[in-house]
Design an enzyme around this catalytic site. Sequence first.
Site, PDB file in Angstrom:
ATOM      1  N   ASP A  70       3.582  -0.326   3.479  1.00 27.26           N
ATOM      2  CA  ASP A  70       2.350  -0.392   4.275  1.00 27.26           C
ATOM      3  C   ASP A  70       2.374   0.549   5.481  1.00 27.26           C
ATOM      4  O   ASP A  70       1.354   0.725   6.139  1.00 27.26           O
ATOM      5  CB  ASP A  70       2.133  -1.814   4.829  1.00 27.26           C
ATOM      6  CG  ASP A  70       1.745  -2.802   3.748  1.00 27.26           C
ATOM      7  OD1 ASP A  70       1.357  -2.365   2.652  1.00 27.26           O
ATOM      8  OD2 ASP A  70       1.845  -4.015   4.013  1.00 27.26           O
ATOM      9  N   GLY A  73       4.322 -12.986   8.159  1.00 27.25           N
ATOM     10  CA  GLY A  73       4.200 -13.606   6.834  1.00 27.25           C
ATOM     11  C   GLY A  73       2.754 -13.870   6.479  1.00 27.25           C
ATOM     12  O   GLY A  73       2.422 -14.824   5.791  1.00 27.25           O
ATOM     13  N   ALA A  74       1.878 -12.991   6.970  1.00 27.00           N
ATOM     14  CA  ALA A  74       0.439 -13.216   6.832  1.00 27.00           C
ATOM     15  C   ALA A  74      -0.235 -12.246   5.875  1.00 27.00           C
ATOM     16  O   ALA A  74      -1.365 -12.462   5.461  1.00 27.00           O
ATOM     17  CB  ALA A  74      -0.224 -13.104   8.207  1.00 27.00           C
ATOM     18  N   GLY A  75       0.442 -11.133   5.545  1.00 23.74           N
ATOM     19  CA  GLY A  75      -0.211 -10.091   4.738  1.00 23.74           C
ATOM     20  C   GLY A  75      -1.068  -9.177   5.598  1.00 23.74           C
ATOM     21  O   GLY A  75      -1.964  -8.487   5.114  1.00 23.74           O
ATOM     22  N   GLY A 108       4.760  -6.033  10.891  1.00 25.02           N
ATOM     23  CA  GLY A 108       6.001  -5.269  11.050  1.00 25.02           C
ATOM     24  C   GLY A 108       5.770  -3.789  10.789  1.00 25.02           C
ATOM     25  O   GLY A 108       6.306  -2.920  11.491  1.00 25.02           O
ATOM     26  N   SER A 109       4.940  -3.496   9.791  1.00 21.01           N
ATOM     27  CA  SER A 109       4.650  -2.101   9.436  1.00 21.01           C
ATOM     28  C   SER A 109       3.828  -1.429  10.530  1.00 21.01           C
ATOM     29  O   SER A 109       4.028  -0.253  10.837  1.00 21.01           O
ATOM     30  CB  SER A 109       3.858  -2.038   8.128  1.00 21.01           C
ATOM     31  OG  SER A 109       4.534  -2.741   7.119  1.00 21.01           O
ATOM     32  N   LYS A 143      -3.822  -4.899   9.692  1.00 24.10           N
ATOM     33  CA  LYS A 143      -4.700  -4.499   8.575  1.00 24.10           C
ATOM     34  C   LYS A 143      -5.096  -5.715   7.744  1.00 24.10           C
ATOM     35  O   LYS A 143      -4.428  -6.751   7.756  1.00 24.10           O
ATOM     36  CB  LYS A 143      -4.031  -3.476   7.648  1.00 24.10           C
ATOM     37  CG  LYS A 143      -2.696  -3.914   6.990  1.00 24.10           C
ATOM     38  CD  LYS A 143      -2.805  -4.594   5.641  1.00 24.10           C
ATOM     39  CE  LYS A 143      -1.456  -4.858   4.986  1.00 24.10           C
ATOM     40  NZ  LYS A 143      -1.466  -5.871   3.928  1.00 24.10           N
ATOM     41  N   PRO A 174       0.129 -12.403  13.216  1.00 27.76           N
ATOM     42  CA  PRO A 174       0.974 -13.432  12.601  1.00 27.76           C
ATOM     43  C   PRO A 174       1.953 -12.820  11.586  1.00 27.76           C
ATOM     44  O   PRO A 174       1.631 -11.842  10.916  1.00 27.76           O
ATOM     45  CB  PRO A 174      -0.026 -14.352  11.893  1.00 27.76           C
ATOM     46  CG  PRO A 174      -1.375 -13.973  12.373  1.00 27.76           C
ATOM     47  CD  PRO A 174      -1.306 -12.612  12.969  1.00 27.76           C
ATOM     48  N   GLY A 200       0.396  -6.895   7.731  1.00 23.36           N
ATOM     49  CA  GLY A 200       1.166  -5.675   7.983  1.00 23.36           C
ATOM     50  C   GLY A 200       1.731  -5.575   9.383  1.00 23.36           C
ATOM     51  O   GLY A 200       1.946  -4.461   9.882  1.00 23.36           O
TER      52      GLY A 200
HETATM   53  O1  C5P Z   1       7.742  -1.634   0.762  1.00 23.40           O
HETATM   54  P1  C5P Z   1       7.934  -3.013   1.236  1.00 23.40           P
HETATM   55  O2  C5P Z   1       9.204  -3.177   2.030  1.00 23.40           O
HETATM   56  O3  C5P Z   1       6.762  -3.593   1.931  1.00 23.40           O
HETATM   57  O4  C5P Z   1       8.128  -3.875  -0.064  1.00 23.40           O
HETATM   58  C1  C5P Z   1       8.734  -5.143  -0.069  1.00 23.40           C
HETATM   59  C2  C5P Z   1       8.966  -5.555  -1.511  1.00 23.40           C
HETATM   60  O5  C5P Z   1       7.700  -5.813  -2.142  1.00 23.40           O
HETATM   61  C3  C5P Z   1       9.620  -4.503  -2.378  1.00 23.40           C
HETATM   62  O6  C5P Z   1      11.011  -4.571  -2.309  1.00 23.40           O
HETATM   63  C4  C5P Z   1       9.119  -4.865  -3.751  1.00 23.40           C
HETATM   64  O7  C5P Z   1       9.856  -5.950  -4.258  1.00 23.40           O
HETATM   65  C5  C5P Z   1       7.724  -5.369  -3.477  1.00 23.40           C
HETATM   66  N1  C5P Z   1       6.695  -4.326  -3.672  1.00 23.40           N
HETATM   67  C6  C5P Z   1       6.342  -3.973  -4.953  1.00 23.40           C
HETATM   68  N2  C5P Z   1       5.386  -3.007  -5.148  1.00 23.40           N
HETATM   69  C7  C5P Z   1       4.759  -2.422  -4.089  1.00 23.40           C
HETATM   70  C8  C5P Z   1       5.095  -2.782  -2.780  1.00 23.40           C
HETATM   71  C9  C5P Z   1       6.068  -3.748  -2.602  1.00 23.40           C
HETATM   72  O8  C5P Z   1       6.880  -4.498  -5.921  1.00 23.40           O
HETATM   73  N3  C5P Z   1       3.832  -1.493  -4.327  1.00 23.40           N
END
Ligand code: C5P
Length: 337
Positions: free
Chosen positions: A138, A98-100, A104-105, A14, A96, A102
Amino acid sequence: MAATRHARLKAFAKLNLDLKVLNRGADGFHELRSVFQTVSVFDTIDIAFTPGRKTELTLDDPGAIPDNLATRAAQLLLDHVGGTGRVEMRLTKRIPVGAGMGGGSADAAAVLLGLPVLAGWRIPLEALIDIGGRLGSDVPFFLLGGAAVAIGRGTELYPLPDLLAARVLIVKPKVHVSTPEAYRAFARDSHGKLTEAQRIQYIDSFQSRVWGLGDSLSASGTGTQVENDFEGVVFPRHPQLKSILKNLQKSGADPARMTGSGSALFGVFTTQNQVRQAQAACETLRPKPATLPATFVSRSRYRAAWWRQLQEHMDGNKDGKQWPPQSRYALRRRNER
Ligand code: C5P
């Protein structure tokens, strides 16, 4: 012994076309406003299910990602249905890390959509969304695909009409951004809480950008305004990201932004020539970033890909296609009783 059923699943990545971070809630998560879009970069998960009384869960992951979300997704499904069997998975990563984007999701959601069809478990979409939300913010989006507005912690999603199947260049510098760290930096740099007036103003401006995005990208217009709040905290720490953004813009990207908490950036282009030009410009940077040309994957394309890859295991008796894809083994099991 029962026959093994397998499928090769594409887990699409994504982009966040827009991302506004609001206040942190009591649950520790930040309230978001975002536009998600699936793109044609994908991981592949080969998944095999063998019915049986014993549960075995294996993941062949050459990247050896610790505590892989795909394994956790399979375990949560087994727990949810109280099922047993052998689940063997092999992951080929292209998204990739650590890319943003998603990655792993997307892998976790692919397991949530695919494994029930192989195993014969009928699980309603809302239960899958609930399990997905427990795996990561995500994950629920990848159970839906296409273009969507995300609110709350990012797990509450509403469909957007398909945006033009635009050409995209994704550029991933050799920088790994941790999402929790990016949120922490954001909370520090924005000096704590927004006032209610600021919050309303941010939501109003997000809303008007989403309307503009739809109009502009549907008609391949220009001047698309989008934002990503994480750029303000990630760019100063990694100056190359700003150079990449400038290169994308100079080559005609509209819009060009970072995705999620980075470190990948993307540019949306109208012609293939512009993509090539942007790619050449970004490849002159040192250290050389990875460049991934892609297209948007609309919800109809996303679903068609899922139906295709699970076809032989799906319930073909129903009129039309169902979402999420439904298993033919669930029916057979009922008839066999
Ligand atoms: O849900 P996910 O595992 O992707 O989130 C990783 C970390 O990112 C969370 O533990 C939280 O610190 C931060 N996060 C957040 N607000 C969101 C999504 C993620 O603060 N809406």
